[in-house]
Design an enzyme around this catalytic site. Structure first.
Site, PDB file in Angstrom:
ATOM      1  N   LYS A   1      80.380 -14.609   9.593  1.00 55.86           N
ATOM      2  CA  LYS A   1      79.065 -14.510  10.246  1.00 55.86           C
ATOM      3  C   LYS A   1      77.915 -14.648   9.252  1.00 55.86           C
ATOM      4  O   LYS A   1      76.961 -15.406   9.482  1.00 55.86           O
ATOM      5  CB  LYS A   1      78.973 -13.161  10.969  1.00 55.86           C
ATOM      6  CG  LYS A   1      77.577 -12.787  11.425  1.00 55.86           C
ATOM      7  CD  LYS A   1      77.562 -11.411  12.051  1.00 55.86           C
ATOM      8  CE  LYS A   1      77.764 -10.305  11.046  1.00 55.86           C
ATOM      9  NZ  LYS A   1      76.546 -10.020  10.258  1.00 55.86           N
ATOM     10  N   THR A   2      77.983 -13.912   8.147  1.00 54.65           N
ATOM     11  CA  THR A   2      76.876 -13.916   7.189  1.00 54.65           C
ATOM     12  C   THR A   2      76.690 -15.306   6.587  1.00 54.65           C
ATOM     13  O   THR A   2      75.558 -15.764   6.379  1.00 54.65           O
ATOM     14  CB  THR A   2      77.130 -12.882   6.079  1.00 54.65           C
ATOM     15  OG1 THR A   2      77.312 -11.593   6.671  1.00 54.65           O
ATOM     16  CG2 THR A   2      75.959 -12.825   5.117  1.00 54.65           C
TER      17      THR A   2
ATOM     18  N   ASP B   1      70.425 -11.301  13.676  1.00 55.41           N
ATOM     19  CA  ASP B   1      71.755 -10.815  13.288  1.00 55.41           C
ATOM     20  C   ASP B   1      72.138  -9.617  14.154  1.00 55.41           C
ATOM     21  O   ASP B   1      71.266  -8.870  14.617  1.00 55.41           O
ATOM     22  CB  ASP B   1      71.718 -10.412  11.812  1.00 55.41           C
ATOM     23  CG  ASP B   1      73.101 -10.146  11.243  1.00 55.41           C
ATOM     24  OD1 ASP B   1      74.095 -10.499  11.899  1.00 55.41           O
ATOM     25  OD2 ASP B   1      73.184  -9.577  10.140  1.00 55.41           O
ATOM     26  N   GLU B   2      73.436  -9.415  14.377  1.00 53.38           N
ATOM     27  CA  GLU B   2      73.958  -8.247  15.103  1.00 53.38           C
ATOM     28  C   GLU B   2      73.257  -8.060  16.458  1.00 53.38           C
ATOM     29  O   GLU B   2      72.825  -6.965  16.820  1.00 53.38           O
ATOM     30  CB  GLU B   2      73.811  -6.973  14.257  1.00 53.38           C
ATOM     31  CG  GLU B   2      74.452  -7.044  12.884  1.00 53.38           C
ATOM     32  CD  GLU B   2      75.980  -6.960  12.920  1.00 53.38           C
ATOM     33  OE1 GLU B   2      76.551  -7.029  14.022  1.00 53.38           O
ATOM     34  OE2 GLU B   2      76.577  -6.832  11.837  1.00 53.38           O
TER      35      GLU B   2
ATOM     36  N   GLN C   1      82.086  -5.602  19.019  1.00 52.82           N
ATOM     37  CA  GLN C   1      81.717  -4.651  17.972  1.00 52.82           C
ATOM     38  C   GLN C   1      80.434  -3.897  18.316  1.00 52.82           C
ATOM     39  O   GLN C   1      79.750  -3.379  17.433  1.00 52.82           O
ATOM     40  CB  GLN C   1      81.566  -5.364  16.621  1.00 52.82           C
ATOM     41  CG  GLN C   1      82.862  -5.968  16.115  1.00 52.82           C
ATOM     42  CD  GLN C   1      82.734  -6.524  14.704  1.00 52.82           C
ATOM     43  OE1 GLN C   1      82.592  -5.781  13.732  1.00 52.82           O
ATOM     44  NE2 GLN C   1      82.787  -7.841  14.576  1.00 52.82           N
TER      45      GLN C   1
ATOM     46  N   ARG D   1      88.720  -3.616  10.065  1.00 54.48           N
ATOM     47  CA  ARG D   1      88.219  -3.399   8.695  1.00 54.48           C
ATOM     48  C   ARG D   1      89.320  -3.694   7.678  1.00 54.48           C
ATOM     49  O   ARG D   1      89.051  -3.841   6.481  1.00 54.48           O
ATOM     50  CB  ARG D   1      87.765  -1.955   8.484  1.00 54.48           C
ATOM     51  CG  ARG D   1      86.628  -1.427   9.349  1.00 54.48           C
ATOM     52  CD  ARG D   1      85.445  -2.346   9.406  1.00 54.48           C
ATOM     53  NE  ARG D   1      85.549  -3.240  10.547  1.00 54.48           N
ATOM     54  CZ  ARG D   1      84.831  -4.354  10.688  1.00 54.48           C
ATOM     55  NH1 ARG D   1      83.998  -4.731   9.736  1.00 54.48           N
ATOM     56  NH2 ARG D   1      84.969  -5.128  11.747  1.00 54.48           N
TER      57      ARG D   1
END
Length: 748
Positions: A44-45, A231-232, A262, A608
């Site tokens: 994503k980043t 973002d997010e 998420q 994670r």
């Protein structure tokens, strides 16, 4: 005839090489609304930063035409650094930051339009509560019955939804503060404007209000921001959603990156519906799914994907990876929390012997109380660890006091800061004097410092208090005059020294004093990195994430909520039991929506892990000092049989598919087993939730009478003197008279 060579394929810009097909589509889909559904570990980043760089490198926009919004300062810094590596220093002209920092930047330019001055103060949580307490006192509201901190949580939730006081209806307000909370909210907002201050919720709410009321201001920013990157997006609340929609109405070039699977912050205002409705809110939107995972093994992805598929409110993705299969997720049943900590400790030591660094191991718990047994076990084993989420630097007492001094230097109208340090260190200005200042300030509608200046010229105060007030006023005037001629760090050091605050801690003989002095030194060093004291104070107000650096040789303990965005080679997930995870409060308050958010939290925990994931659940759990029998979490029953490996102590449970590769269902019953000798109290069996056999509460069966001899774990032996329902007044041999709940005592 000589054949002509084929034309060479156009060379890709270096920043596009290495992207997979879906990532590249997300980067190059420049025009129109775009939703990038980025599964866990799918890059994503990289997509966000490459898209921003592509807009600039391809000439689609100038730096100031781009608005890029993140949720944390850490994410904003990381994005800025990555884009700078691609396009150079021009990234500094991009409007890139958190929602709050970007709204602050806009409000500073248009503060008068929302009733503030451009140098308004941003209050932190502590100051918000202190201010609300003053409002409650003025309204005659009992702070013990209606705690200010609890009411502030409600007010902030209203602000998250961009609800002004006049928009709060009777049904919304309920009986909070006797039905007067909307009135209190209005008084609180008015008090903020009098102080020339805003809290975090105001930063967004005021900006939404500004855009809705001032069409020309909104049009100005719509013309400037040709492209929006978010973002997010799954974590946005209503106010953030409205702010983005207003800005996007100009050109509709909004790209939101997020993952509905998420979305785990509903309890603090996040609305998962924002991402689920994207195609409705922005007709013609393209949805691009990032599904190739670069983090976890196939077994971990299979377990997580099968689990989250049980949720209804999702857009859907199918994560896959080219990584090697790896180990299955290990699910282990243990007897109790101490046994759980022992098992985890043994596994970590085994991994250590294989060469794995402790810094690549994390334990993710659902509730904070779970960490204690792990901490004790790690101390016993000599394993280094850290608990993520402790008190932050700027929240420490001495740092907050120092910041209060500096806030008054920059903003003389800041009553909350002035009140905090007016008698710190003690200078003879007592409560009576402060109350007198408040009375004058309210009567004349002026700040406390101005009231202090006025009253110091009269005989209203006793001579000693008057001299102390006059001296403090002179100090602030002198420091303010210095501010243009010295560096911010030198000014801060002068204020701390001349106010007597440094010597106050130098003279303190407690064990904490040396550490507090070191923190003050570190504060001055931090201020030295900023051009001005005002810019530093704004930075402090906007810092929302912990700045800790992960040591290589420390196990990380944290809650599942704190783990979002992190990754480790090995993850331990303890406490997967009914009555703990899913958390009963989430189920009670939000029903199925709460259950789905808890399942998303489990999904976040599993994803994670890069190489190994361990899930444990205990047959017995001590919660609120009471023993409860527990069943495996329903989430364990939702894991696929071919992706997990089950291990259990003999006789812990029956009919649960032990050794068969999975659970036949989450409602398997434990066989009874006598308590182990180390138990300090007899185990109490809690009533079971009908239909599921889940221990959710425990009530005292025994009754007491006046004169009965009892024992309390904290206060020792005593005699019951009076009984009020389930509360006992007990005269303890060594602690005197105490009122305690009957469930915490036993007959002696």
């Amino acid at each position: 005839m000589t054949s002509q060579p084929l034309p060479a394929a156009p060379q890709l810009p270096p920043y596009l090489t290495g992207l997979n097909d879906a990532q590249r589509r997300a980067v190059e889909a420049v025009e129109g609304p775009v939703l990038v559904l980025a599964g866990a570990g799918t890059g994503k980043t990289r997509v966000l930063t490459t898209r921003l760089a592509h807009l600039l490198a391809a000439g689609a926009a100038r730096p100031w035409n781009i608005l890029a919004v993140t949720f944390t300062n850490k994410a904003a810094r990381e994005m800025r650094e990555r884009v700078a590596n691609i396009i150079g220093p021009s990234v500094e002209q991009v409007w890139l930051g958190t929602f709050h920092s970007l709204c602050t930047r806009i409000l500073r330019k248009h503060a008068e339009l929302v009733g503030l001055k451009s140098n308004f103060t941003i209050l932190d949580t502590d100051d918000q509560v202190r201010l609300l307490k003053q409002v409650l006192e003025a309204e005659g509201i009992d702070d013990k019955r209606w705690p200010a901190r609890a009411l502030m949580t409600v007010i902030q939730r209203w602000k998250d939804r961009a609800l002004l006081p006049e928009k709060i209806g009777a049904a919304e307000a309920g009986d909070l503060a006797g039905g007067k909370l909307p009135t209190i909210y209005a008084a609180y907002q008015q008090r903020l404007k009098t102080l020339n201050a805003a809290d975090f919720g105001d930063l967004l709410m005021h900006t939404v209000q500004l855009f809705q009321a001032e069409a020309e201001v909104l049009a100005q920013y719509q013309r400037q921001f040709r492209y929006l990157l978010v973002d997010e997006y799954q974590d946005t609340n209503v106010a953030q959603y409205l702010w983005l929609r207003l800005l996007a109405q100009g050109r509709h070039n909004i790209c939101c990156v997020g993952d509905e699977d998420q979305s785990i912050y509903g309890w603090r205002g996040a609305e998962i519906g924002n991402i689920l409705r994207f195609e409705t809110d922005f007709p013609g939107a393209r949805v691009i799914r990032l599904e190739q995972n670069y983090r976890s093994t196939p077994a971990i992805l299979a377990a997580a994907s099968h689990l989250i598929a049980h949720n209804r409110d999702r857009l859907g993705k199918t994560l896959w990876t080219e990584a090697e299969a790896g180990d299955n997720v290990k699910v282990t049943a243990v007897w109790d929390g101490e046994d759980e900590a022992r098992r985890v400790g043994e596994e970590i030591e085994a991994l250590q012997r294989k060469g794995l660094s402790l810094g690549e191991i994390a334990i993710l718990v659902r509730a904070g109380f779970q960490t204690r047994e792990f901490e004790e076990r790690f101390i016993t084993l000599g394993l280094n660890y850290r608990v993520i989420g402790g008190q932050r630097f700027y929240e420490r007492l001495e740092v907050r006091d120092a910041l209060a001094y500096l806030r008054v230097v920059i903003q003389p109208d800041d009553d909350l800061a002035f009140e905090r340090i007016v008698n710190t260190p003690k200078r003879g200005i007592g409560l009576t004097t402060v109350q007198t200042l408040h009375k004058l300030a309210r009567g004349r509608g002026m700040p406390l410092l101005a009231a202090a200046s006025a009253i110091a010229a009269t005989d209203e105060l006793k001579p000693a208090a008057r001299r102390a007030i006059s001296s403090l006023i002179e100090d602030f005037a002198r420091w303010r005059a210095m501010s243009d001629g010295v560096s911010a760090a030198d000014l801060a050091q002068t204020v701390l020294d001349e106010s007597g605050y440094t010597s106050f801690w130098q003279q303190d003989k407690s064990a904490e004093a040396p550490g507090r002095l070191e923190n003050l030194k570190e504060l001055v060093r931090a201020i030295g990195e900023f051009e001005s004291l005002a810019s530093f104070l704004e930075h402090v107000a906007l810092v929302t994430d912990t700045e800790d650096v992960s040591p290589d040789q420390q196990i990380s303990l944290m809650t599942l909520h704190a783990a979002k965005g992190l990754e480790f080679d090995t993850i331990f997930l303890p406490g997967w039991e009914e009555g703990l995870f899913p958390h009963p409060r989430a189920l009670d308050e939000s029903g199925n929506a709460g259950l789905e958010e808890e399942r998303r939290l489990a999904y976040v925990g599993l994803t994670r892990a890069r190489r190994r994931a361990f899930v444990t659940h205990a047959a017995n759990r001590r919660i609120h000092n009471m023993w409860q029998s527990s069943l495996p979490s329903r989430f364990i029953g939702e894991l696929p049989k071919d992706a997990i490996e089950v291990e259990a102590e003999s006789g812990l449970f029956g009919g649960a598919g032990v050794g068969g590769g999975g659970f036949s269902g989450w409602g398997s019953a434990y066989e009874s087993r006598p308590p182990t000798p180390w138990m300090s109290q007899p185990r109490r069996q809690a009533p079971l939730l009908e239909g599921h056999g889940v221990a959710i509460s425990s009530k005292r069966a025994a009754s007491f009478e006046a004169g009965a001899r009892v024992f309390h774990q904290k206060f020792g032996y005593g005699t019951v003197r009076a009984i009020d329902g389930d509360k006992l007044e007990i005269e303890f041999e060594h602690s005197g008279m105490k009122k305690v709940m009957d469930s915490f005592v036993d007959r002696a």
